[in-house]
Design an enzyme around this catalytic site. Structure first.
Site, PDB file in Angstrom:
ATOM      1  N   TYR A 161       0.808  -1.215   0.000  1.00  0.00           N
ATOM      2  CA  TYR A 161       0.000   0.000   0.000  1.00  0.00           C
ATOM      3  C   TYR A 161       0.850   1.278   0.000  1.00  0.00           C
ATOM      4  CZ  TYR A 161      -4.274  -2.598   1.334  1.00  0.00           C
ATOM      5  OH  TYR A 161      -5.364  -3.430   1.361  1.00  0.00           O
ATOM      6  N   SER A 185      -2.395  -7.172  -6.727  1.00  0.00           N
ATOM      7  CA  SER A 185      -2.561  -5.941  -5.961  1.00  0.00           C
ATOM      8  C   SER A 185      -2.987  -6.284  -4.546  1.00  0.00           C
ATOM      9  CB  SER A 185      -3.612  -5.040  -6.609  1.00  0.00           C
ATOM     10  OG  SER A 185      -4.920  -5.440  -6.252  1.00  0.00           O
ATOM     11  N   ASP A 186      -2.659  -5.412  -3.601  1.00  0.00           N
ATOM     12  CA  ASP A 186      -3.281  -5.537  -2.291  1.00  0.00           C
ATOM     13  C   ASP A 186      -4.723  -5.066  -2.436  1.00  0.00           C
ATOM     14  OD1 ASP A 186      -3.650  -6.059   0.388  1.00  0.00           O
ATOM     15  OD2 ASP A 186      -1.805  -5.068   1.006  1.00  0.00           O
ATOM     16  N   TYR A 187      -5.551  -5.439  -1.481  1.00  0.00           N
ATOM     17  CA  TYR A 187      -6.986  -5.169  -1.601  1.00  0.00           C
ATOM     18  C   TYR A 187      -7.253  -3.667  -1.732  1.00  0.00           C
ATOM     19  CZ  TYR A 187      -8.570  -9.952  -0.529  1.00  0.00           C
ATOM     20  OH  TYR A 187      -8.844 -11.302  -0.577  1.00  0.00           O
ATOM     21  N   HIS A 194       2.132   0.295  -6.198  1.00  0.00           N
ATOM     22  CA  HIS A 194       1.302  -0.205  -7.298  1.00  0.00           C
ATOM     23  C   HIS A 194       1.482   0.588  -8.585  1.00  0.00           C
ATOM     24  CE1 HIS A 194      -0.576  -2.371  -3.991  1.00  0.00           C
ATOM     25  NE2 HIS A 194      -1.174  -3.140  -4.885  1.00  0.00           N
TER      26      HIS A 194
END
Length: 773
Positions: free
Chosen positions: A271, A302-304, A280
């Site tokens: 993040y 990707s992270d959430y 990202h």
């Protein structure tokens, strides 16, 4: 739809579909399949369903909704997240059956029949109903036992795969350098080398050799890439302000080691931002370093909701480097993020980006190919289903109890034992008082499932002593009122009610021969702060609430007191340390907590855990990590600059002596190797474990280097009077670092080799290794 073949036409040409031919290489099958896919089908492989699955995948009764699938997923889907949390919680068999039903649709009813990957959380056990819960990673790191971790993550992988899932979002190989951060518990601690070794073992447990010949292994996902463990102000997702050299030698080191030595298949971007660039959207990080320098062949998830956060996400983090979700999708796909988790939000815009000419379709081809490669590698195109009939939950859970207990035993760390207060002698204790807010609370930590078995400390002690000892209990005070890891709201106790509770605890303590105080934090006070209403980072490391007042009151009774700590992060327990003769650090021990603690308290197991992270004296002593630079710990006015307990520290009910330290060769070349050996003797009266730790310091270097760095360790079990020689290799990779020219290499010169039982100087013996050109 385009002029691609219809399902009927494909069925007629089955013998011509090269991607369905299992005799061909995976690369050939991938190339053939990508060449047949429409733009819409490619984009669908880069999407996942999680929060929307209850409405899009299932009907109101929780059954698979085929009409919805046909409406919303005619082009397929890349992944489905966490069937484990569907509805009220599926059993192992129900998860397997549901996965098969969903898989059947995607394989048999979509045009190309591309199977789906199901992913789950497996931080310290599958986060599902009826799954075994092991100690949190910070506790597992205390074992200093990579072999044990491989066993544990092998068992977790089998559990996940048997239920129809294929990928775990773990392990976490962040280096935790700020104990204020609520996600410390998810990490293997503060040392890059230890984190890397534990990460390698976890990935090997998950993936095996990565060939997936049996349905017992899964894809591992390293997270969070990168530098997530030192956020600004200790707050989750905060900016990481580090130099490239520090980034490479500390935070990237763990990922590089695990990727190269365990061939991990998936990596999750983090993040946070590094030098103003969110991970990202970081081409340098995900392309130049990960895929270019390290030749990573897997895929990035990707992270959430992190792609959304490149634009704006009011409830969490907003980086504001993308003007809208379309722009966020473009930045992320150009950086090399293969798939958006957990729900379609930004990546559905990829179709329009290609159609309007902003994005070349070949970019999607490359990213989709990596995703498809591992669906073939897993065997999903040839045999996508699992057999619910072979799930032997009861037998498996019983077998795993022994492994979970072993892990809990090895996790427990003895911080203090003045006057041999531990182990307790039952013949001197007709009544034991178990007191404290964590004494009778089930504590598993974050990302936990619902294990069939669990024991609190109170339950464990009662079961252990049976009718031989009278056990009395009082809560003493509260940390929080009720609550769980998942709940946003936290209710803190009323101080006046806590004072009354402390008074009741004193009355209980006065009836006992010995008091066991169970303190620390809980799953609400140390956790992932995933949005602005779900906090878990702290500005203080003191024990929350009136726990120190409880300690003071119990000590004033004059009764012998032992403190048992449960927490997800190091607490500054200087008041406890000053007043209590015996202290055990447990972190979170998993489902067998009470049994393990009782075994240690009563001497049936000799603790041998070591701290994987330093315990500071106060929040003002942060940062507190041991591998600091030469100028970093000059001192404080009227305070001790050292940690309360250092990295690698941990006592035993026995004693050990180190002697005969020597190098195999004391002069080597920059590409040469040697080893260090030491004799370790158990000089006490009990069998026990000791962790021999090797630290290295480059004495003179082109850039400043840490005062010491762990570069090897070995756990040894010794009987009373027994001596073993422990040998630890010293390889070029242990001496290398990023030099003044930002080249990763070994510089010639002298290196201090330090061997002992912890990172503190008084526990180390030293000699010099000379490296020449």
């Amino acid at each position: 739809m385009s002029n691609k073949n219809s399902p009927h036409e494909l069925a007629e040409q089955e013998d011509l579909l090269r991607y369905k031919d299992s005799e061909l290489s995976v690369d050939d099958r991938v190339a053939d399949l990508v060449g047949r896919m429409t733009l819409e089908e490619k984009a669908a492989q880069m999407l996942c369903i999680w929060g929307q699955k209850k409405t899009l995948l299932f009907d109101e009764s929780g059954n698979v909704n085929l009409s919805n699938l046909e409406c919303h997923f005619k082009n397929g889907i890349g992944q489905i997240a966490r069937l484990s949390d569907s509805g009220t919680g599926l059993t192992a068999r129900q998860m397997a059956e549901t996965a098969n039903k969903l898989q059947k649709y995607f394989v048999e009813e979509t045009r190309l029949g591309i199977p789906v990957i199901f992913h789950e959380e497996g931080l310290h056990g599958l986060a599902a109903k009826g799954a075994t819960s092991y100690p949190q990673p910070i506790g597992l790191a205390s074992t200093f036992n990579p072999g044990l971790l491989e066993e544990i993550y092998t068992a977790i992988a089998e559990d996940i795969r048997s239920r129809g899932a294929h990928q775990a979002l773990g392990p976490v190989v962040d280096v935790a350098r700020d104990p204020r951060w609520g996600r410390v518990e998810e990490t293997f601690g503060e040392d890059p080398y230890l984190v890397a070794q534990m990460g390698i073992s976890a990935v090997k447990g998950f993936q095996g050799d990565g060939k997936f010949r049996t349905k017992k292994r899964i894809i591992a996902t390293l997270k969070h890439f990168a530098a997530h463990g030192q956020p600004e102000s200790g707050t989750n997702c905060g900016p990481v302000n580090v130099s490239e050299r520090l980034l490479r030698d500390t935070f990237l080191y763990t990922f590089r080691e695990v990727i190269k030595k365990a061939n991990v298949i998936s990596v999750m971007a983090s993040y946070n931002e590094i030098d103003g660039v969110p991970s990202h959207a970081n081409k340098w990080l995900l392309k130049d370093v990960l895929r270019g320098e390290w030749e990573f062949q897997g895929y990035v998830v990707s992270d959430y909701y992190a792609i959304t956060e490149l634009n704006f996400r009011d409830e969490a983090t907003s980086h504001a480097v993308a003007k809208d979700k379309t722009d966020a999708a473009l930045l992320s796909v150009q950086a090399g993020v293969n798939i958006e988790l957990p729900d379609p939000d930004c990546y559905p815009q990829l179709i329009q980006l290609v159609r309007c000419g902003t994005l070349d379709e070949s970019v999607l081809d490359e990213l989709v190919a990596a995703l498809l490669k591992y669906k073939f590698q897993l065997g999903l195109f040839d045999d996508p289903y699992v057999d619910p009939e072979v799930i032997q939950s009861e037998r498996k859970l019983e077998k795993e109890r022994a492994l979970a207990l072993r892990a809990a035993h090895e996790t427990i760390t003895l911080l203090k034992n003045s006057g041999n207060a531990l182990p307790l002698q039952l013949k001197k204790n007709s009544t034991l008082a178990v007191i404290g807010p964590n004494a009778d609370r089930t504590l598993l930590g974050g990302y936990s499932g619902e294990p069939k078995y669990s024991t609190t400390v109170l339950q464990g002690i009662k079961e252990k002593v049976g009718n031989d000892v009278h056990v009395v209990y009082s809560e003493g005070c509260k940390i929080t009122v009720g609550g769980s890891w998942n709940e946003d709201a936290i209710t803190f106790p009323d101080p006046e009610e806590d004072r009354k509770s402390i008074a009741r605890a004193v009355a209980v303590a006065q009836k006992a021969d010995t008091v066991i105080l169970v303190l620390g934090g809980n799953e609400q006070t140390s956790r992932e702060a995933w949005n602005k209403t779900h906090m878990g980072d702290r500005a203080s490391l003191d024990l929350i609430g009136m726990q120190n007042e409880l300690v003071e009151a119990i000590v004033e009774t004059g009764k012998p007191v032992v403190v048992v700590l449960f927490n997800g992060r190091p607490n500054s327990i200087i008041a406890v340390q000053a007043r209590i003769p015996a202290i055990l650090e447990c972190w979170y021990l998993g489902q067998e907590s009470g049994t393990a603690v009782a075994d240690v308290l009563l001497g049936d197991y000799n603790p041998g855990g070591k701290l994987p992270i330093s315990i500071p004296r106060s929040v003002g002593h942060v940062p507190c990590y041991y591998n600091y630079k030469p100028s970093a710990r000059r001192g404080y006015l009227a305070d001790d600059v050292s940690p309360l307990y250092p990295f690698g520290f941990g006592l035993s009910y026995t004693t050990f002596c180190f002697s005969n330290l020597q190098l195999e060769r004391s002069l080597i070349s920059v590409d040469g190797s040697t080893s260090v050996s030491v004799d370790v003797k158990n000089t006490g009266k009990r069998s026990g474990d000791e962790v021999v730790q090797m630290y290295i310091r480059d004495m003179i270097s082109s850039v400043t280097r840490p005062m010491k760095e762990l570069r090897g360790f070995a756990k040894v079990h010794l009987h009373p009077g027994e001596t073993k020689t422990v040998t630890i290799p010293i390889l070029p990779e242990h001496l290398a670092f990023t030099d003044i020219n930002k080249e990763y290499r070994v510089e010639p010169g002298d290196f201090m080799i330090m061997v002992g039982r912890s990172s503190q100087d008084s526990d180390l013996q030293k000699l010099v290794l000379t490296v020449q050109k």
